[in-house]
Motif scaffolding. Structure first.
Motif, short mmCIF file in Angstrom:
data_model
loop_
_atom_site.label_atom_id
_atom_site.label_comp_id
_atom_site.label_asym_id
_atom_site.label_seq_id
_atom_site.Cartn_x
_atom_site.Cartn_y
_atom_site.Cartn_z
N LYS A 120 8.90 9.45 -27.64
CA LYS A 120 8.83 7.99 -27.71
C LYS A 120 8.70 7.44 -26.30
N GLY A 121 9.02 6.18 -26.14
CA GLY A 121 8.80 5.57 -24.83
C GLY A 121 7.32 5.29 -24.68
N ILE A 122 6.99 4.40 -23.77
CA ILE A 122 5.57 4.07 -23.59
C ILE A 122 4.90 5.19 -22.81
N VAL A 123 3.76 5.58 -23.28
CA VAL A 123 3.00 6.62 -22.60
C VAL A 123 1.80 5.99 -21.94
N ALA B 86 9.28 1.28 -28.29
CA ALA B 86 8.56 0.92 -27.07
C ALA B 86 7.06 1.05 -27.28
N GLY B 87 6.67 2.14 -27.92
CA GLY B 87 5.25 2.38 -28.15
C GLY B 87 4.76 1.61 -29.36
N GLU B 88 3.48 1.73 -29.60
CA GLU B 88 2.89 0.92 -30.66
C GLU B 88 3.13 1.53 -32.03
N ALA B 89 3.30 2.85 -32.07
CA ALA B 89 3.43 3.46 -33.38
C ALA B 89 4.75 4.22 -33.49
N ARG C 196 13.52 11.32 -28.19
CA ARG C 196 13.16 9.97 -27.76
C ARG C 196 12.36 9.98 -26.46
N ALA D 222 5.48 -5.09 -25.66
CA ALA D 222 6.64 -4.25 -25.95
C ALA D 222 7.93 -4.96 -25.55
N SER E 39 12.38 4.18 -29.43
CA SER E 39 11.51 4.42 -30.58
C SER E 39 10.63 3.22 -30.89
#
Lengths: 289, 138
Positions: free
Chosen positions: B38-41, A286-289, B34, A144, A284
Protein backbone atom coordinates in the motif's frame (compact mmCIF):
# COMPACT_ATOMS: atom_id res chain seq x y z
CA UNK A 1 47.47 1.52 2.40
CA UNK A 2 49.16 4.85 2.07
CA UNK A 3 46.97 6.75 -0.32
CA UNK A 4 43.59 6.83 1.37
CA UNK A 5 43.40 7.06 5.06
CA UNK A 6 39.82 6.77 6.30
CA UNK A 7 38.16 10.12 5.96
CA UNK A 8 37.08 11.80 9.17
CA UNK A 9 33.43 11.03 9.77
CA UNK A 10 32.38 14.58 10.34
CA UNK A 11 30.85 15.76 7.12
CA UNK A 12 28.64 18.43 8.55
CA UNK A 13 28.72 20.61 5.56
CA UNK A 14 29.64 19.85 2.05
CA UNK A 15 33.03 21.36 1.30
CA UNK A 16 34.01 20.84 -2.30
CA UNK A 17 36.55 18.04 -2.50
CA UNK A 18 37.37 18.22 1.14
CA UNK A 19 37.48 14.47 1.45
CA UNK A 20 39.96 12.17 -0.06
CA UNK A 21 39.21 8.69 -1.20
CA UNK A 22 37.68 7.68 -4.51
CA UNK A 23 36.76 10.71 -6.53
CA UNK A 24 33.11 11.61 -6.20
CA UNK A 25 31.59 14.45 -8.14
CA UNK A 26 31.24 17.02 -5.43
CA UNK A 27 30.74 19.80 -7.90
CA UNK A 28 27.61 18.13 -9.15
CA UNK A 29 24.69 17.12 -6.95
CA UNK A 30 26.20 14.96 -4.25
CA UNK A 31 26.23 11.43 -5.56
CA UNK A 32 27.07 9.97 -2.20
CA UNK A 33 23.64 10.65 -0.78
CA UNK A 34 20.22 9.66 -1.97
CA UNK A 35 16.91 11.11 -0.87
CA UNK A 36 14.51 8.73 0.80
CA UNK A 37 10.87 9.87 0.74
CA UNK A 38 8.69 8.70 3.63
CA UNK A 39 5.47 10.57 3.18
CA UNK A 40 3.73 13.64 1.81
CA UNK A 41 1.59 16.14 3.64
CA UNK A 42 0.55 19.76 3.40
CA UNK A 43 3.11 21.27 5.72
CA UNK A 44 5.62 20.15 8.29
CA UNK A 45 8.12 22.14 10.25
CA UNK A 46 11.64 20.87 10.77
CA UNK A 47 10.91 20.69 14.48
CA UNK A 48 7.88 18.45 13.85
CA UNK A 49 10.16 15.82 12.43
CA UNK A 50 13.20 16.23 14.62
CA UNK A 51 12.27 13.34 16.88
CA UNK A 52 12.16 10.71 14.16
CA UNK A 53 15.33 8.71 13.53
CA UNK A 54 14.59 7.30 10.10
CA UNK A 55 17.12 5.21 8.25
CA UNK A 56 20.37 7.07 8.56
CA UNK A 57 22.13 9.43 10.91
CA UNK A 58 20.98 12.45 8.89
CA UNK A 59 17.98 14.42 10.11
CA UNK A 60 14.49 13.68 8.86
CA UNK A 61 13.41 16.93 7.24
CA UNK A 62 10.68 18.60 5.21
CA UNK A 63 11.09 19.11 1.47
CA UNK A 64 8.70 21.59 -0.13
CA UNK A 65 7.26 20.95 -3.58
CA UNK A 66 4.25 22.26 -5.49
CA UNK A 67 2.63 23.71 -2.38
CA UNK A 68 2.93 20.43 -0.50
CA UNK A 69 5.64 19.03 1.74
CA UNK A 70 7.44 15.72 1.58
CA UNK A 71 9.15 14.12 4.54
CA UNK A 72 12.61 13.06 3.43
CA UNK A 73 16.02 12.02 4.67
CA UNK A 74 19.49 11.74 3.15
CA UNK A 75 20.75 8.20 3.10
CA UNK A 76 24.20 6.98 1.99
CA UNK A 77 23.90 6.18 -1.71
CA UNK A 78 26.40 3.36 -1.44
CA UNK A 79 24.15 1.50 0.95
CA UNK A 80 20.92 2.38 -0.79
CA UNK A 81 21.72 1.60 -4.38
CA UNK A 82 19.58 -0.86 -6.21
CA UNK A 83 21.60 -3.94 -5.46
CA UNK A 84 22.69 -3.01 -1.97
CA UNK A 85 19.20 -2.14 -0.94
CA UNK A 86 17.55 -5.12 -2.56
CA UNK A 87 20.00 -7.34 -0.78
CA UNK A 88 19.48 -5.55 2.49
CA UNK A 89 15.72 -5.70 2.27
CA UNK A 90 15.89 -9.35 1.37
CA UNK A 91 17.25 -10.06 4.81
CA UNK A 92 14.29 -10.51 7.15
CA UNK A 93 15.96 -8.73 10.05
CA UNK A 94 17.00 -5.77 7.95
CA UNK A 95 13.63 -5.66 6.23
CA UNK A 96 11.92 -5.48 9.58
CA UNK A 97 14.22 -2.78 10.88
CA UNK A 98 13.81 -0.76 7.73
CA UNK A 99 10.05 -1.24 7.72
CA UNK A 100 9.75 -0.17 11.33
CA UNK A 101 12.00 2.85 10.80
CA UNK A 102 9.95 3.94 7.79
CA UNK A 103 6.76 3.38 9.72
CA UNK A 104 8.00 5.35 12.71
CA UNK A 105 8.68 8.40 10.54
CA UNK A 106 5.32 8.08 8.79
CA UNK A 107 3.59 7.87 12.16
CA UNK A 108 5.49 10.87 13.52
CA UNK A 109 4.61 12.90 10.42
CA UNK A 110 0.96 11.92 10.65
CA UNK A 111 0.85 13.29 14.19
CA UNK A 112 1.40 16.74 12.64
CA UNK A 113 -1.36 16.65 10.06
CA UNK A 114 -2.85 14.73 7.13
CA UNK A 115 -0.19 12.42 5.76
CA UNK A 116 -0.01 10.13 2.78
CA UNK A 117 2.60 7.41 3.27
CA UNK A 118 4.88 6.37 0.44
CA UNK A 119 5.57 2.77 -0.35
CA UNK A 120 8.80 1.51 1.15
CA UNK A 121 11.98 2.42 -0.71
CA UNK A 122 10.92 5.48 -2.68
CA UNK A 123 14.36 6.87 -3.44
CA UNK A 124 15.86 9.66 -5.54
CA UNK A 125 19.33 10.76 -6.53
CA UNK A 126 19.05 13.97 -4.60
CA UNK A 127 16.42 16.52 -3.64
CA UNK A 128 15.97 17.98 -7.09
CA UNK A 129 15.07 14.65 -8.60
CA UNK A 130 12.71 13.94 -5.72
CA UNK A 131 11.05 17.31 -6.09
CA UNK A 132 10.56 16.82 -9.82
CA UNK A 133 8.97 13.39 -9.39
CA UNK A 134 6.75 14.47 -6.53
CA UNK A 135 5.65 17.57 -8.41
CA UNK A 136 4.64 15.47 -11.37
CA UNK A 137 2.26 13.57 -9.09
CA UNK A 138 1.08 16.53 -7.03
CA UNK A 139 -2.50 16.00 -8.14
CA UNK A 140 -2.57 12.46 -6.80
CA UNK A 141 -1.16 13.62 -3.50
CA UNK A 142 -3.78 16.34 -3.13
CA UNK A 143 -6.59 13.90 -3.82
CA UNK A 144 -5.15 11.37 -1.38
CA UNK A 145 -4.68 14.02 1.32
CA UNK A 146 -8.28 15.03 0.84
CA UNK A 147 -9.32 11.41 1.34
CA UNK A 148 -7.28 10.65 4.45
CA UNK A 149 -7.36 14.02 6.22
CA UNK A 150 -8.71 13.69 9.77
CA UNK A 151 -9.13 9.96 9.29
CA UNK A 152 -7.37 6.85 10.43
CA UNK A 153 -7.26 3.27 9.32
CA UNK A 154 -8.33 0.31 11.42
CA UNK A 155 -7.33 -3.20 10.52
CA UNK A 156 -9.70 -6.03 11.26
CA UNK A 157 -8.98 -9.72 10.85
CA UNK A 158 -11.26 -12.65 11.34
CA UNK A 159 -9.88 -16.10 12.06
CA UNK A 160 -11.40 -19.54 12.23
CA UNK A 161 -9.73 -21.54 14.94
CA UNK A 162 -8.57 -25.03 13.99
CA UNK A 163 -9.95 -26.47 17.22
CA UNK A 164 -13.26 -24.87 16.44
CA UNK A 165 -14.64 -27.97 14.80
CA UNK A 166 -16.03 -28.25 18.28
CA UNK A 167 -17.31 -31.45 19.83
CA UNK A 168 -16.19 -33.72 17.01
CA UNK A 169 -19.63 -35.20 16.48
CA UNK A 170 -18.28 -38.36 14.94
CA UNK A 171 -16.23 -39.41 17.92
CA UNK A 172 -17.96 -41.88 20.17
CA UNK A 173 -17.94 -40.76 23.77
CA UNK A 174 -16.69 -44.10 25.02
CA UNK A 175 -13.31 -43.73 23.46
CA UNK A 176 -11.86 -44.98 20.26
CA UNK A 177 -11.30 -48.69 19.68
CA UNK A 178 -7.70 -49.67 19.25
CA UNK A 179 -6.46 -50.51 15.79
CA UNK A 180 -6.92 -54.23 16.34
CA UNK A 181 -10.33 -54.08 17.94
CA UNK A 182 -13.26 -55.35 15.90
CA UNK A 183 -14.98 -52.58 14.02
CA UNK A 184 -11.92 -50.38 14.16
CA UNK A 185 -12.05 -49.70 10.44
CA UNK A 186 -15.64 -48.60 10.46
CA UNK A 187 -15.11 -46.52 13.59
CA UNK A 188 -12.21 -44.85 11.89
CA UNK A 189 -14.27 -43.98 8.84
CA UNK A 190 -17.08 -42.67 11.03
CA UNK A 191 -14.65 -40.56 12.90
CA UNK A 192 -13.07 -39.14 9.78
CA UNK A 193 -16.47 -38.36 8.35
CA UNK A 194 -17.39 -36.53 11.53
CA UNK A 195 -14.19 -34.55 11.54
CA UNK A 196 -14.69 -33.66 7.90
CA UNK A 197 -18.25 -32.53 8.47
CA UNK A 198 -17.32 -30.47 11.49
CA UNK A 199 -14.48 -28.88 9.60
CA UNK A 200 -16.74 -27.89 6.74
CA UNK A 201 -19.35 -26.50 9.09
CA UNK A 202 -16.72 -24.54 10.96
CA UNK A 203 -15.33 -23.18 7.73
CA UNK A 204 -18.60 -22.02 6.26
CA UNK A 205 -19.71 -20.50 9.53
CA UNK A 206 -16.40 -18.61 9.75
CA UNK A 207 -16.84 -17.34 6.21
CA UNK A 208 -20.36 -16.22 7.03
CA UNK A 209 -19.05 -14.37 10.05
CA UNK A 210 -16.39 -12.73 7.89
CA UNK A 211 -19.03 -11.38 5.53
CA UNK A 212 -21.14 -10.11 8.43
CA UNK A 213 -18.19 -8.38 10.02
CA UNK A 214 -17.19 -6.77 6.77
CA UNK A 215 -20.70 -5.57 6.04
CA UNK A 216 -21.19 -4.15 9.53
CA UNK A 217 -17.86 -2.35 9.65
CA UNK A 218 -18.10 -1.07 6.07
CA UNK A 219 -21.36 0.59 7.07
CA UNK A 220 -19.50 2.46 9.81
CA UNK A 221 -16.55 3.43 7.67
CA UNK A 222 -15.86 6.20 5.20
CA UNK A 223 -14.18 3.62 3.00
CA UNK A 224 -13.32 -0.07 3.26
CA UNK A 225 -10.75 -2.24 1.57
CA UNK A 226 -10.27 -5.95 1.72
CA UNK A 227 -6.65 -6.98 1.91
CA UNK A 228 -5.46 -10.42 0.95
CA UNK A 229 -5.81 -12.81 3.81
CA UNK A 230 -2.54 -14.02 5.21
CA UNK A 231 -1.92 -17.61 4.37
CA UNK A 232 -1.65 -20.39 6.88
CA UNK A 233 1.76 -20.61 8.42
CA UNK A 234 2.33 -16.88 8.33
CA UNK A 235 4.12 -15.96 11.54
CA UNK A 236 3.42 -19.42 12.85
CA UNK A 237 -0.29 -18.76 12.69
CA UNK A 238 -2.39 -21.89 13.00
CA UNK A 239 -5.78 -20.33 12.57
CA UNK A 240 -7.28 -19.75 9.15
CA UNK A 241 -7.67 -16.13 8.30
CA UNK A 242 -11.01 -15.58 6.64
CA UNK A 243 -11.06 -11.80 6.58
CA UNK A 244 -8.29 -9.24 6.38
CA UNK A 245 -9.73 -5.80 5.88
CA UNK A 246 -9.01 -2.14 6.47
CA UNK A 247 -11.53 0.55 7.32
CA UNK A 248 -11.11 4.28 7.03
CA UNK A 249 -12.77 6.07 9.93
CA UNK A 250 -12.79 9.55 11.41
CA UNK A 251 -10.11 9.98 14.06
CA UNK A 252 -12.87 10.06 16.62
CA UNK A 253 -14.24 6.71 15.50
CA UNK A 254 -12.20 4.46 17.79
CA UNK A 255 -15.05 3.92 20.23
CA UNK A 256 -17.52 3.16 17.51
CA UNK A 257 -15.40 0.49 15.91
CA UNK A 258 -14.53 -1.02 19.28
CA UNK A 259 -18.19 -1.25 20.21
CA UNK A 260 -19.12 -2.72 16.84
CA UNK A 261 -16.39 -5.35 17.03
CA UNK A 262 -17.43 -6.25 20.56
CA UNK A 263 -20.97 -6.82 19.39
CA UNK A 264 -19.83 -8.84 16.39
CA UNK A 265 -17.71 -11.02 18.67
CA UNK A 266 -20.74 -11.78 20.75
CA UNK A 267 -22.71 -12.78 17.69
CA UNK A 268 -19.92 -14.81 16.11
CA UNK A 269 -19.69 -17.24 18.99
CA UNK A 270 -16.91 -19.65 19.74
CA UNK A 271 -14.50 -20.81 17.10
CA UNK A 272 -14.10 -17.42 15.46
CA UNK A 273 -11.65 -14.74 16.53
CA UNK A 274 -12.01 -11.10 15.55
CA UNK A 275 -8.92 -8.98 15.99
CA UNK A 276 -8.38 -5.30 15.41
CA UNK A 277 -5.26 -3.25 14.88
CA UNK A 278 -4.93 0.48 14.74
CA UNK A 279 -5.27 3.31 14.49
CA UNK A 280 -2.95 3.22 11.47
CA UNK A 281 -1.87 6.05 9.27
CA UNK A 282 -4.19 5.31 6.33
CA UNK A 283 -1.70 3.27 4.30
CA UNK A 284 -4.42 1.22 2.68
CA UNK A 285 -6.25 4.30 1.48
CA UNK A 286 -3.31 6.28 0.17
CA UNK A 287 -3.33 4.75 -3.28
CA UNK A 288 -6.17 4.80 -5.72
CA UNK A 289 -7.08 1.16 -5.50
CA UNK B 1 24.62 16.53 3.54
CA UNK B 2 24.94 16.58 7.22
CA UNK B 3 24.98 14.05 9.96
CA UNK B 4 27.56 11.41 10.62
CA UNK B 5 28.17 10.23 7.14
CA UNK B 6 31.66 8.85 7.02
CA UNK B 7 34.03 8.98 4.16
CA UNK B 8 34.00 6.31 1.51
CA UNK B 9 34.39 2.98 3.21
CA UNK B 10 34.10 4.71 6.53
CA UNK B 11 31.66 2.15 7.83
CA UNK B 12 28.66 4.31 8.60
CA UNK B 13 26.31 2.71 10.98
CA UNK B 14 23.06 3.07 9.22
CA UNK B 15 20.63 1.46 11.55
CA UNK B 16 21.73 1.60 15.10
CA UNK B 17 19.94 -0.42 17.69
CA UNK B 18 18.39 2.73 19.01
CA UNK B 19 17.39 4.27 15.74
CA UNK B 20 13.97 2.68 15.65
CA UNK B 21 11.67 4.04 18.28
CA UNK B 22 8.74 2.73 16.29
CA UNK B 23 5.90 0.83 17.79
CA UNK B 24 7.59 -2.54 17.89
CA UNK B 25 4.37 -4.07 19.03
CA UNK B 26 2.98 -3.56 15.56
CA UNK B 27 2.50 -6.91 13.93
CA UNK B 28 5.18 -7.27 11.29
CA UNK B 29 2.95 -8.94 8.75
CA UNK B 30 0.39 -6.14 9.10
CA UNK B 31 3.12 -3.58 8.68
CA UNK B 32 4.80 -5.22 5.71
CA UNK B 33 1.63 -5.70 3.77
CA UNK B 34 0.92 -2.04 4.21
CA UNK B 35 4.28 -0.56 3.37
CA UNK B 36 5.16 -2.98 0.58
CA UNK B 37 1.72 -3.25 -0.93
CA UNK B 38 0.00 0.00 0.00
CA UNK B 39 1.09 3.59 0.30
CA UNK B 40 1.40 5.78 -2.75
CA UNK B 41 3.68 4.39 -5.38
CA UNK B 42 5.49 6.81 -7.65
CA UNK B 43 8.44 6.20 -9.92
CA UNK B 44 11.72 6.42 -8.06
CA UNK B 45 15.27 6.89 -9.29
CA UNK B 46 16.62 3.88 -7.53
CA UNK B 47 14.49 1.02 -8.54
CA UNK B 48 14.31 -1.54 -5.83
CA UNK B 49 12.40 -4.52 -6.93
CA UNK B 50 9.93 -4.91 -4.14
CA UNK B 51 8.63 -7.95 -5.93
CA UNK B 52 11.94 -9.70 -5.29
CA UNK B 53 11.75 -8.75 -1.69
CA UNK B 54 8.20 -9.91 -1.40
CA UNK B 55 9.03 -13.23 -2.93
CA UNK B 56 11.83 -13.72 -0.50
CA UNK B 57 9.65 -12.77 2.35
CA UNK B 58 7.03 -15.15 1.15
CA UNK B 59 9.56 -17.90 0.90
CA UNK B 60 10.55 -17.16 4.44
CA UNK B 61 6.91 -17.37 5.35
CA UNK B 62 6.83 -14.11 7.14
CA UNK B 63 3.59 -13.36 5.47
CA UNK B 64 1.70 -13.73 2.25
CA UNK B 65 0.38 -10.38 1.32
CA UNK B 66 0.58 -10.74 -2.41
CA UNK B 67 -0.36 -14.19 -3.37
CA UNK B 68 -1.50 -13.02 -6.78
CA UNK B 69 1.77 -11.26 -7.41
CA UNK B 70 3.64 -14.31 -6.34
CA UNK B 71 1.57 -16.58 -8.52
CA UNK B 72 2.28 -14.40 -11.50
CA UNK B 73 5.93 -14.92 -10.77
CA UNK B 74 5.45 -18.65 -10.55
CA UNK B 75 5.94 -18.97 -6.85
CA UNK B 76 3.55 -21.42 -5.36
CA UNK B 77 5.17 -23.14 -2.46
CA UNK B 78 1.91 -23.26 -0.59
CA UNK B 79 0.63 -25.61 -3.23
CA UNK B 80 3.56 -27.91 -2.80
CA UNK B 81 3.93 -27.82 0.94
CA UNK B 82 2.91 -31.12 2.54
CA UNK B 83 1.30 -29.23 5.36
CA UNK B 84 -0.87 -27.23 3.04
CA UNK B 85 -1.97 -29.23 0.11
CA UNK B 86 -2.64 -32.67 -1.17
CA UNK B 87 -0.69 -31.72 -4.23
CA UNK B 88 2.31 -32.08 -2.05
CA UNK B 89 2.20 -35.82 -2.37
CA UNK B 90 2.74 -35.50 -6.07
CA UNK B 91 5.54 -33.10 -5.51
CA UNK B 92 7.21 -35.47 -3.11
CA UNK B 93 7.19 -38.03 -5.89
CA UNK B 94 8.73 -35.47 -8.20
CA UNK B 95 11.34 -34.77 -5.61
CA UNK B 96 12.15 -38.43 -5.22
CA UNK B 97 12.30 -38.70 -8.97
CA UNK B 98 14.76 -35.88 -9.10
CA UNK B 99 16.95 -37.51 -6.50
CA UNK B 100 16.89 -40.76 -8.39
CA UNK B 101 17.80 -39.02 -11.58
CA UNK B 102 20.74 -37.38 -9.90
CA UNK B 103 21.80 -40.71 -8.57
CA UNK B 104 21.65 -42.24 -12.03
CA UNK B 105 23.70 -39.41 -13.45
CA UNK B 106 26.24 -39.92 -10.76
CA UNK B 107 26.42 -43.60 -11.47
CA UNK B 108 26.87 -42.96 -15.14
CA UNK B 109 29.56 -40.43 -14.44
CA UNK B 110 31.39 -42.91 -12.31
CA UNK B 111 31.10 -45.53 -14.95
CA UNK B 112 32.59 -43.08 -17.40
CA UNK B 113 35.95 -43.58 -15.87
CA UNK B 114 36.40 -42.33 -12.39
CA UNK B 115 39.04 -44.03 -10.35
CA UNK B 116 37.03 -43.41 -7.27
CA UNK B 117 34.24 -45.91 -7.12
CA UNK B 118 33.72 -45.15 -3.49
CA UNK B 119 31.65 -42.22 -4.52
CA UNK B 120 31.22 -38.98 -2.76
CA UNK B 121 30.23 -38.11 0.71
CA UNK B 122 27.50 -40.15 2.22
CA UNK B 123 26.87 -42.38 -0.73
CA UNK B 124 27.57 -46.06 -0.42
CA UNK B 125 30.44 -47.41 -2.48
CA UNK B 126 29.51 -47.95 -6.09
CA UNK B 127 30.54 -51.28 -7.49
CA UNK B 128 30.14 -51.17 -11.19
CA UNK B 129 31.41 -52.94 -14.18
CA UNK B 130 34.88 -51.56 -14.11
CA UNK B 131 35.86 -51.53 -17.72
CA UNK B 132 37.61 -48.26 -17.31
CA UNK B 133 41.00 -49.52 -18.34
CA UNK B 134 39.62 -50.44 -21.73
CA UNK B 135 38.71 -46.84 -22.53
CA UNK B 136 41.21 -45.06 -24.69
CA UNK B 137 43.09 -42.40 -22.82
CA UNK B 138 42.22 -38.89 -23.83
Amino acid sequence: MTDTAPAPATAHDRPAAAQDGPATAHDRPDRTVATWVFAVGRAYGAEDLAGAAGLSAAPVRPLAFAGLTAVVQDVPAALFGREALTERLSDPGELERCARAHHAVVTAAAACGPTVPMALATLYLGDERARAALTADAGRFRTALERVGGRVEWGVKVYARPDAAGARPGVPAGGVPGPDAPGAGRAYLERMRGVQRAREEGRSSALRTAEEVHAALSALAVAARRLRPHGPGASGERRTQVLNAAYLLPESGADRIAAAVEELRGRAGAGVDIETSGPWVPYSFAGEA
Amino acid sequence: MNGGRGGPGGGVEVWSEHSVPGPSATNLADLLERILDKGIVIAGDIKVDLLDIELLTIRLRLFIASVDTAKKAGIDWWETDPAMSSRAARSELLEENRRLRERVELLEAVEDGSDDPDGEDGLPPLRLRTRKREYPRR
